[in-house]
Design an enzyme around this catalytic site. Structure first.
Site, mmCIF file in Angstrom:
data_model
loop_
_atom_site.group_PDB
_atom_site.id
_atom_site.type_symbol
_atom_site.label_atom_id
_atom_site.label_comp_id
_atom_site.label_asym_id
_atom_site.label_seq_id
_atom_site.Cartn_x
_atom_site.Cartn_y
_atom_site.Cartn_z
ATOM 1 N N TYR A 137 -2.857 -0.757 11.041
ATOM 2 C CA TYR A 137 -2.990 -1.329 9.696
ATOM 3 C C TYR A 137 -1.761 -0.985 8.854
ATOM 4 C CZ TYR A 137 -4.187 -1.725 4.808
ATOM 5 O OH TYR A 137 -4.135 -2.018 3.473
ATOM 6 N N LYS A 190 1.514 -3.417 7.053
ATOM 7 C CA LYS A 190 2.033 -3.439 5.674
ATOM 8 C C LYS A 190 3.553 -3.222 5.677
ATOM 9 C CE LYS A 190 -1.753 -4.274 3.453
ATOM 10 N NZ LYS A 190 -1.971 -5.571 2.827
ATOM 11 N N SER A 202 0.836 -1.203 0.000
ATOM 12 C CA SER A 202 0.000 0.000 0.000
ATOM 13 C C SER A 202 0.865 1.245 0.000
ATOM 14 C CB SER A 202 -0.861 -0.022 1.266
ATOM 15 O OG SER A 202 -1.494 1.220 1.455
HETATM 16 P P1 NAD Z 1 -11.231 -6.963 0.991
HETATM 17 O O1 NAD Z 1 -11.553 -6.943 2.439
HETATM 18 O O2 NAD Z 1 -12.332 -6.714 0.032
HETATM 19 O O3 NAD Z 1 -10.519 -8.342 0.600
HETATM 20 C C1 NAD Z 1 -9.728 -9.073 1.498
HETATM 21 C C2 NAD Z 1 -10.237 -10.506 1.488
HETATM 22 O O4 NAD Z 1 -9.423 -11.300 2.356
HETATM 23 C C3 NAD Z 1 -11.679 -10.629 1.977
HETATM 24 O O5 NAD Z 1 -12.426 -11.362 1.019
HETATM 25 C C4 NAD Z 1 -11.560 -11.378 3.313
HETATM 26 O O6 NAD Z 1 -12.676 -12.214 3.541
HETATM 27 C C5 NAD Z 1 -10.267 -12.150 3.126
HETATM 28 N N1 NAD Z 1 -9.533 -12.452 4.347
HETATM 29 C C6 NAD Z 1 -9.176 -11.602 5.351
HETATM 30 N N2 NAD Z 1 -8.483 -12.252 6.299
HETATM 31 C C7 NAD Z 1 -8.382 -13.550 5.904
HETATM 32 C C8 NAD Z 1 -7.784 -14.712 6.460
HETATM 33 N N3 NAD Z 1 -7.165 -14.683 7.648
HETATM 34 N N4 NAD Z 1 -7.860 -15.884 5.765
HETATM 35 C C9 NAD Z 1 -8.502 -15.922 4.562
HETATM 36 N N5 NAD Z 1 -9.103 -14.851 3.998
HETATM 37 C C10 NAD Z 1 -9.034 -13.673 4.659
HETATM 38 O O7 NAD Z 1 -10.043 -5.906 0.765
HETATM 39 P P2 NAD Z 1 -9.420 -5.365 -0.603
HETATM 40 O O8 NAD Z 1 -9.707 -3.923 -0.681
HETATM 41 O O9 NAD Z 1 -9.731 -6.264 -1.711
HETATM 42 O O10 NAD Z 1 -7.870 -5.499 -0.224
HETATM 43 C C11 NAD Z 1 -7.075 -6.578 -0.670
HETATM 44 C C12 NAD Z 1 -5.650 -6.348 -0.208
HETATM 45 O O11 NAD Z 1 -5.180 -5.111 -0.742
HETATM 46 C C13 NAD Z 1 -5.471 -6.263 1.292
HETATM 47 O O12 NAD Z 1 -4.250 -6.875 1.639
HETATM 48 C C14 NAD Z 1 -5.411 -4.767 1.539
HETATM 49 O O13 NAD Z 1 -4.698 -4.463 2.717
HETATM 50 C C15 NAD Z 1 -4.664 -4.318 0.309
HETATM 51 N N6 NAD Z 1 -4.859 -2.907 -0.029
HETATM 52 C C16 NAD Z 1 -6.133 -2.430 -0.175
HETATM 53 C C17 NAD Z 1 -6.325 -1.099 -0.486
HETATM 54 C C18 NAD Z 1 -7.708 -0.519 -0.616
HETATM 55 O O14 NAD Z 1 -7.874 0.712 -0.510
HETATM 56 N N7 NAD Z 1 -8.739 -1.314 -0.854
HETATM 57 C C19 NAD Z 1 -5.222 -0.247 -0.664
HETATM 58 C C20 NAD Z 1 -3.939 -0.785 -0.522
HETATM 59 C C21 NAD Z 1 -3.777 -2.118 -0.198
HETATM 60 C C1 WQD Z 2 -9.236 9.877 0.486
HETATM 61 C C2 WQD Z 2 -9.396 11.375 0.679
HETATM 62 C C3 WQD Z 2 -9.713 12.028 2.957
HETATM 63 C C4 WQD Z 2 -13.643 10.110 3.429
HETATM 64 C C5 WQD Z 2 -7.000 4.844 3.048
HETATM 65 C C6 WQD Z 2 -6.025 4.136 3.937
HETATM 66 C C7 WQD Z 2 -4.920 3.545 3.139
HETATM 67 C C8 WQD Z 2 -5.441 2.715 1.959
HETATM 68 C C9 WQD Z 2 -6.611 3.303 1.250
HETATM 69 C C10 WQD Z 2 -5.086 0.380 2.239
HETATM 70 C C11 WQD Z 2 -8.633 11.917 1.880
HETATM 71 C C12 WQD Z 2 -10.938 12.358 2.134
HETATM 72 C C13 WQD Z 2 -12.434 10.560 2.926
HETATM 73 C C14 WQD Z 2 -14.655 11.057 3.753
HETATM 74 C C15 WQD Z 2 -13.198 12.830 3.011
HETATM 75 N N1 WQD Z 2 -5.834 1.409 2.318
HETATM 76 N N2 WQD Z 2 -12.215 11.898 2.713
HETATM 77 N N3 WQD Z 2 -14.392 12.388 3.522
HETATM 78 O O1 WQD Z 2 -7.062 7.952 3.489
HETATM 79 O O2 WQD Z 2 -6.009 8.034 1.190
HETATM 80 O O3 WQD Z 2 -6.337 5.859 2.309
HETATM 81 O O4 WQD Z 2 -7.551 3.883 2.147
HETATM 82 O O5 WQD Z 2 -3.918 0.227 2.231
HETATM 83 O O6 WQD Z 2 -4.133 2.798 4.012
HETATM 84 O O7 WQD Z 2 -5.491 5.081 4.868
HETATM 85 O O8 WQD Z 2 -8.308 7.049 1.460
HETATM 86 O O9 WQD Z 2 -10.630 7.142 0.669
HETATM 87 O O10 WQD Z 2 -10.176 7.260 3.155
HETATM 88 O O11 WQD Z 2 -9.573 9.203 1.703
HETATM 89 O O12 WQD Z 2 -13.002 14.043 2.820
HETATM 90 O O13 WQD Z 2 -15.738 10.716 4.227
HETATM 91 O O14 WQD Z 2 -10.774 11.663 0.923
HETATM 92 O O15 WQD Z 2 -9.451 13.031 3.906
HETATM 93 O O16 WQD Z 2 -8.159 13.194 1.530
HETATM 94 P P1 WQD Z 2 -6.886 7.325 2.180
HETATM 95 P P2 WQD Z 2 -9.753 7.581 1.775
#
Ligand code: NAD
Ligand code: WQD
Length: 332
Positions: A148, A152, A123
């Site tokens: 969280y 990572k 991330s």
């Molecule tokens: P998500 O919650 O939709 O998907 C994660 C999946 O993993 C879910 O289906 C959940 O049921 C499963 N899971 C969780 N713990 C588990 C376990 N112990 N065993 C088996 N399955 C398990 O989330 P996502 O948004 O698809 O994120 C996927 C990955 O990407 C995660 O590692 C997340 O940290 C990373 N990521 C997400 C974002 C984002 O903004 N969505 C940003 C950066 C990184």
């Molecule tokens: C985006 C922008 C907020 C909600 C988070 C996690 C990060 C990653 C993705 C996994 C910011 C603004 C948001 C609202 C707002 N996850 N905002 N009103 O914070 O960049 O990242 O999700 O790895 O770890 O921290 O994403 O979508 O929450 O916010 O004004 O109700 O929107 O301040 O500027 P963020 P976000």
């Protein structure tokens, strides 16, 4: 390739499974369904023409994972994690156990099963508050503002160390910026439990009339319009980035680190106005205090992914909003 996909029924995992199927690969999904529903598998099948093999299992269950891994895989893509920032502050041990403990359990199984190509969901949060924009992969990882984010940073370090101890391993660390949108079919997308924490799912629910108005967290950042700037990436572009990383680095010993973003930042108000265009309604909002732990701006330098993986995003903010809105309407 036969690919073990942990968390493959989640938001990013399900789109990646579709891209893998479309590219002719053979994904096998493992998910404990803690944040996904089984029906996602059927909908993946509707889009791609075939359903992946599915195992309901927890990655911390070494015995079950060992028997699944024994069937043989060319690679593992590891999505399974908990990802709610605020919940991680309330329940840090849950996050360290599931994300860090779960990854260690999975790595033990893979080492024992001689599965040596690993693609990891990292991330942009690992950069902390970046001192230069756009962020490049060689910048040091920063100080996380929540458990969280620390999971990572820790998991990246664990993976570098495991690769060091197993030099034939290929580890790809994919640092996602802000994944949004949904599949253009409207069949799969993000399903946040309860009130969404992230911007676009929240805006979608305001547009649908399920929430009254968006709170814009801070209007006095040093950005073009004072609101926070992020690099939003369409989840289908992100999914295709995984296939590119897999194809490029399967069996390619080393640690390969990539930013996956568009290289372009958008402000909260730009997202809001783009969403208004997509749904044809005005979206009420008010500017409130900054949210603790937020950075003013963050966007990616994507030169490395473009040149080495031959991958670049093709979908813009208008596409992200249009596809999010289509998905939002189907789920109502
Ligand atoms: P998500 O919650 O939709 O998907 C994660 C999946 O993993 C879910 O289906 C959940 O049921 C499963 N899971 C969780 N713990 C588990 C376990 N112990 N065993 C088996 N399955 C398990 O989330 P996502 O948004 O698809 O994120 C996927 C990955 O990407 C995660 O590692 C997340 O940290 C990373 N990521 C997400 C974002 C984002 O903004 N969505 C940003 C950066 C990184
Ligand atoms: C985006 C922008 C907020 C909600 C988070 C996690 C990060 C990653 C993705 C996994 C910011 C603004 C948001 C609202 C707002 N996850 N905002 N009103 O914070 O960049 O990242 O999700 O790895 O770890 O921290 O994403 O979508 O929450 O916010 O004004 O109700 O929107 O301040 O500027 P963020 P976000």
């Amino acid at each position: 390739m036969r690919v073990l996909v942990t968390g493959g029924s989640g938001f990013i995992g399900s789109h990646t499974v579709v891209s893998l199927l479309e590219a002719g690969h053979d994904p096998v999904v493992v998910d404990n369904l803690s944040n996904a529903s089984r029906s996602v598998l059927t909908r993946i099948g509707e889009i791609a023409g075939r359903q992946p093999e599915f195992h309901e299992a927890d990655i911390r269950d070494r015995d079950t994972m060992g028997s699944i891994a024994a069937s043989g895989f060319d690679a593992c893509i590891h999505f399974a994690a908990l990802k709610a920032v605020a919940e991680s502050v309330e329940e840090p041990m849950l996050y360290y156990d599931n994300n860090v403990g779960g990854t260690i359990a999975l790595l033990e199984v893979l080492v024992a099963s001689d599965i040596t190509t690993f693609v990891f969901s990292s991330s942009a949060t690992v950069y902390g508050d970046p001192n230069k924009l756009p962020v490049t992969e060689d910048m040091p990882t920063g100080v996380a503002t929540n458990p969280y984010g620390w999971t990572k940073i820790m998991m990246e370090q664990i993976l570098r160390d495991v690769q060091g101890a197993n030099p034939d391993w290929s580890v790809s660390l994919l640092r996602y910026f802000n994944p949004v949108g949904a599949h253009p079919s409207g069949l799969i997308g993000e399903e946040p439990r309860g009130t969404p924490n992230n911007l676009m799912p929240y805006v979608a629910k305001v547009a649908a009339g399920e929430l009254a108005r968006l709170s814009v967290f801070g209007g006095d950042y040093p950005t073009s319009d004072g609101t926070g700037v992020r690099d939003y990436i369409h989840v289908v572009d992100l999914a295709e980035g995984h296939v590119a990383a897999l194809n490029t680095h399967v069996g390619d010993a080393g640690v390969h680190t990539y930013n996956l973003g568009t290289g372009k930042g958008s402000s909260v108000l730009e997202v809001l106005h783009s969403y208004e265009n997509a749904c044809g309604k005005s979206i009420p909002y008010e500017v409130v205090e900054r949210r603790a732990g937020d950075v003013a701006a963050n966007w990616a330098d994507v030169t490395r992914a473009e040149s080495v993986l031959g991958w670049k995003t093709t979908r813009d903010l208008a596409d992200m909003c249009a596809d999010s809105w289509r998905w939002q309407q189907r789920t109502r």
